[in-house]
Enzyme design. Structure first.
Site, PDB file in Angstrom:
ATOM      1  N   VAL A 176      -5.356   0.315   3.105  1.00 51.24           N
ATOM      2  CA  VAL A 176      -5.532  -1.143   3.028  1.00 51.24           C
ATOM      3  C   VAL A 176      -6.762  -1.460   2.175  1.00 51.24           C
ATOM      4  O   VAL A 176      -6.711  -2.297   1.267  1.00 51.24           O
ATOM      5  CB  VAL A 176      -5.651  -1.752   4.439  1.00 51.24           C
ATOM      6  CG1 VAL A 176      -6.129  -3.199   4.372  1.00 51.24           C
ATOM      7  CG2 VAL A 176      -4.310  -1.669   5.169  1.00 51.24           C
TER       8      VAL A 176
ATOM      9  N   LYS B 284      -3.823  -2.010  14.447  1.00 51.66           N
ATOM     10  CA  LYS B 284      -3.053  -0.989  15.155  1.00 51.66           C
ATOM     11  C   LYS B 284      -3.544  -0.862  16.596  1.00 51.66           C
ATOM     12  O   LYS B 284      -4.727  -0.886  16.870  1.00 51.66           O
ATOM     13  CB  LYS B 284      -3.129   0.336  14.404  1.00 51.66           C
ATOM     14  CG  LYS B 284      -2.217   0.304  13.175  1.00 51.66           C
ATOM     15  CD  LYS B 284      -2.063   1.648  12.534  1.00 51.66           C
ATOM     16  CE  LYS B 284      -3.170   1.942  11.566  1.00 51.66           C
ATOM     17  NZ  LYS B 284      -3.173   1.130  10.352  1.00 51.66           N
TER      18      LYS B 284
ATOM     19  N   ASP C 136     -16.590   5.347  14.373  1.00 53.40           N
ATOM     20  CA  ASP C 136     -15.359   5.261  13.587  1.00 53.40           C
ATOM     21  C   ASP C 136     -14.889   3.806  13.478  1.00 53.40           C
ATOM     22  O   ASP C 136     -14.268   3.272  14.390  1.00 53.40           O
ATOM     23  CB  ASP C 136     -14.272   6.150  14.201  1.00 53.40           C
ATOM     24  CG  ASP C 136     -13.075   6.317  13.272  1.00 53.40           C
ATOM     25  OD1 ASP C 136     -13.029   5.627  12.232  1.00 53.40           O
ATOM     26  OD2 ASP C 136     -12.196   7.130  13.583  1.00 53.40           O
TER      27      ASP C 136
ATOM     28  N   SER D  80     -12.917   1.479  10.592  1.00 52.13           N
ATOM     29  CA  SER D  80     -12.183   1.603   9.334  1.00 52.13           C
ATOM     30  C   SER D  80     -12.881   0.850   8.200  1.00 52.13           C
ATOM     31  O   SER D  80     -13.373  -0.273   8.389  1.00 52.13           O
ATOM     32  CB  SER D  80     -10.770   1.040   9.507  1.00 52.13           C
ATOM     33  OG  SER D  80     -10.093   1.063   8.271  1.00 52.13           O
ATOM     34  N   ALA D  81     -12.865   1.472   7.026  1.00 50.89           N
ATOM     35  CA  ALA D  81     -13.380   0.806   5.828  1.00 50.89           C
ATOM     36  C   ALA D  81     -12.550  -0.440   5.485  1.00 50.89           C
ATOM     37  O   ALA D  81     -12.989  -1.277   4.700  1.00 50.89           O
ATOM     38  CB  ALA D  81     -13.385   1.779   4.652  1.00 50.89           C
TER      39      ALA D  81
ATOM     40  N   GLU E 234       0.831  -1.216   0.000  1.00 53.78           N
ATOM     41  CA  GLU E 234       0.000   0.000   0.000  1.00 53.78           C
ATOM     42  C   GLU E 234       0.859   1.256   0.000  1.00 53.78           C
ATOM     43  O   GLU E 234       2.075   1.200   0.203  1.00 53.78           O
ATOM     44  CB  GLU E 234      -0.937   0.005   1.210  1.00 53.78           C
ATOM     45  CG  GLU E 234      -0.208   0.002   2.538  1.00 53.78           C
ATOM     46  CD  GLU E 234      -0.956   0.754   3.627  1.00 53.78           C
ATOM     47  OE1 GLU E 234      -1.462   1.872   3.365  1.00 53.78           O
ATOM     48  OE2 GLU E 234      -1.018   0.236   4.749  1.00 53.78           O
TER      49      GLU E 234
HETATM   50  N1  PSU Z   1      -0.299   0.407   8.651  1.00 52.34           N
HETATM   51  C1  PSU Z   1       0.740   1.165   9.062  1.00 52.34           C
HETATM   52  N2  PSU Z   1       0.631   2.522   8.917  1.00 52.34           N
HETATM   53  C2  PSU Z   1      -0.462   3.105   8.301  1.00 52.34           C
HETATM   54  C3  PSU Z   1      -1.552   2.298   7.872  1.00 52.34           C
HETATM   55  C4  PSU Z   1      -1.411   0.950   8.062  1.00 52.34           C
HETATM   56  O1  PSU Z   1       1.733   0.652   9.578  1.00 52.34           O
HETATM   57  O2  PSU Z   1      -0.497   4.321   8.142  1.00 52.34           O
HETATM   58  C5  PSU Z   1      -2.752   2.931   7.191  1.00 52.34           C
HETATM   59  C6  PSU Z   1      -3.372   1.928   6.231  1.00 52.34           C
HETATM   60  O3  PSU Z   1      -3.398   2.530   4.957  1.00 52.34           O
HETATM   61  C7  PSU Z   1      -4.778   1.697   6.763  1.00 52.34           C
HETATM   62  C8  PSU Z   1      -5.080   3.031   7.347  1.00 52.34           C
HETATM   63  O4  PSU Z   1      -5.671   1.321   5.760  1.00 52.34           O
HETATM   64  O5  PSU Z   1      -3.847   3.314   8.048  1.00 52.34           O
HETATM   65  C9  PSU Z   1      -6.300   2.995   8.251  1.00 52.34           C
HETATM   66  O6  PSU Z   1      -6.897   4.247   8.241  1.00 52.34           O
HETATM   67  P1  PSU Z   1      -8.401   4.438   8.824  1.00 52.34           P
HETATM   68  O7  PSU Z   1      -8.277   4.034  10.260  1.00 52.34           O
HETATM   69  O8  PSU Z   1      -8.720   5.902   8.630  1.00 52.34           O
HETATM   70  O9  PSU Z   1      -9.299   3.546   8.029  1.00 52.34           O
HETATM   71 MN    MN Z   2     -11.799   6.002  10.507  1.00 51.35          MN
END
Ligand code: PSU
Ligand code: MN
Length: 312
Positions: free
Chosen positions: A112, A165, A144, A146-147, A31
């Site tokens: 992702v 995470k 919130d 994640s998609a 990604e």
């Molecule tokens: N993994 C990492 N660092 C990141 C991400 C993943 O080590 O920055 C990113 C990925 O692109 C993941 C996104 O899809 O964080 C999630 O964002 P959100 O929580 O807004 O969906």
């Molecule tokens: Mn989000």
């Protein structure tokens, strides 16, 4: 009637990836949000290059995904990695953003979720990242989620990661994945990993240590017509993990700061990662880089096993 154009016109492969496709070599998708929004410059670009090198050394071909000039690019040059790593205009592109980024010709770094979509369109089954998005703490009021999780429910790509995470509610993330029928495989341990630390304290669904077993699982799932992704959780190597109590306290602080500053939507995850890096004097970044590289090893091995089995 207006015909809807086919997706192929939006895909553009690098020479390296095009040759790998023609030769039937194992390919690993990567990604780009992790480059543009997940890590600071220049470590982001350097890590992206090193991850690609690890995948090549293991006998697979890396395919970093991004949106550039109206195309989904599968495989990027060093100059393009630099552009994503340095450009403040790079958009964080998830499922909902993909048509906008393409149609408007913007620079887009794929999350992702969006990388899974692009990998599936390109016929790539294995994708390596750092950590997946998930259900945020307090999601019962913020909504919130994640998609990435919805994408795992529908798009047939294996996502090799160091778990979800640690800024997230990991128990709820696993519940959500269970509801949507997304299998969570763990490598080398029974429990699901927690990004900066190896052990989330929650069991994964199945422990499959070898790439051959993981590949057989994927082949079986998809042969049955069970569409959707698979989470493959690889713990951060112990030597590079963060101390659990330290990361827990710092995460609380970063979350409180995000709340008091009104950080919302797609800005939440990049904000928290950057604050945790600052609050750990960069040690969390070192751990993040180490886990991505470790995932690249596991992902390359899986891509090789999958290719070997599909030829066998
Ligand atoms: N993994 C990492 N660092 C990141 C991400 C993943 O080590 O920055 C990113 C990925 O692109 C993941 C996104 O899809 O964080 C999630 O964002 P959100 O929580 O807004 O969906
Ligand atoms: Mn989000």
């Amino acid at each position: 009637m207006t015909a809807i154009a086919s997706f192929e016109q939006f895909l553009a492969f690098s020479d390296e990836v095009a040759a790998a496709r023609a030769a039937g070599l194992p390919i690993v998708a990567l990604e780009s949000t992790i480059i543009s929004h997940g890590m600071p410059y220049p470590q982001n670009v350097q890590t992206a290059r090193e991850v690609q090198a690890i995948i090549r050394a293991a006998g697979a071909v890396p395919a970093t995904v991004a949106v550039l000039a109206g195309k989904i690019r599968i495989g990027l040059s060093d100059a393009e990695l630099e552009l994503l790593g340095q450009s403040p205009e790079a958009m964080k592109v998830s499922r909902r953003d993909l048509p906008y980024a393409l149609a408007s010709g913007k620079i887009g770094a794929t999350t992702v979720a969006a990388t899974m979509i692009c990998a599936e369109l390109a016929g790539i089954r294995v994708f390596v990242t750092g950590g997946i998005g998930g259900v945020h703490r307090g999601a019962e009021t913020s909504f919130d989620i994640s998609a990435d999780l919805q994408e795992l429910a529908r798009t047939s790509v294996a996502v090799v990661c160091a778990g979800a995470k640690s800024i997230l509610d990991i128990a709820l993330t696993l519940e959500y994945l269970e509801t949507h029928g997304v299998p969570v495989l763990s490598v080398g341990q029974d429990n699901f990993a927690a990004f900066y630390t190896p052990d989330s304290g929650h069991r994964a669904d199945f422990r499959l240590d070898s790439a051959a077993e993981q590949a057989r699982f994927l082949q079986t799932k998809w042969a049955l017509g069970l569409q959707g992704g698979v989470v493959i959780s690889v713990p951060v190597p112990a030597a590079e993990a963060m101390p659990g109590s330290e990361i827990a306290a710092i995460t609380e602080q970063a979350l409180a700061e995000a709340a008091s500053q009104g950080i919302q939507g797609k800005a939440v995850t990049p904000f928290l990662l950057a604050r945790i890096k600052a609050l750990t004097s960069g040690r969390s970044l070192a751990s993040n880089i180490a886990l991505v590289k470790n995932n690249a090893q596991a992902g390359a091995a899986l891509a090789l096993a999958l290719t070997a089995q599909s030829h066998g």
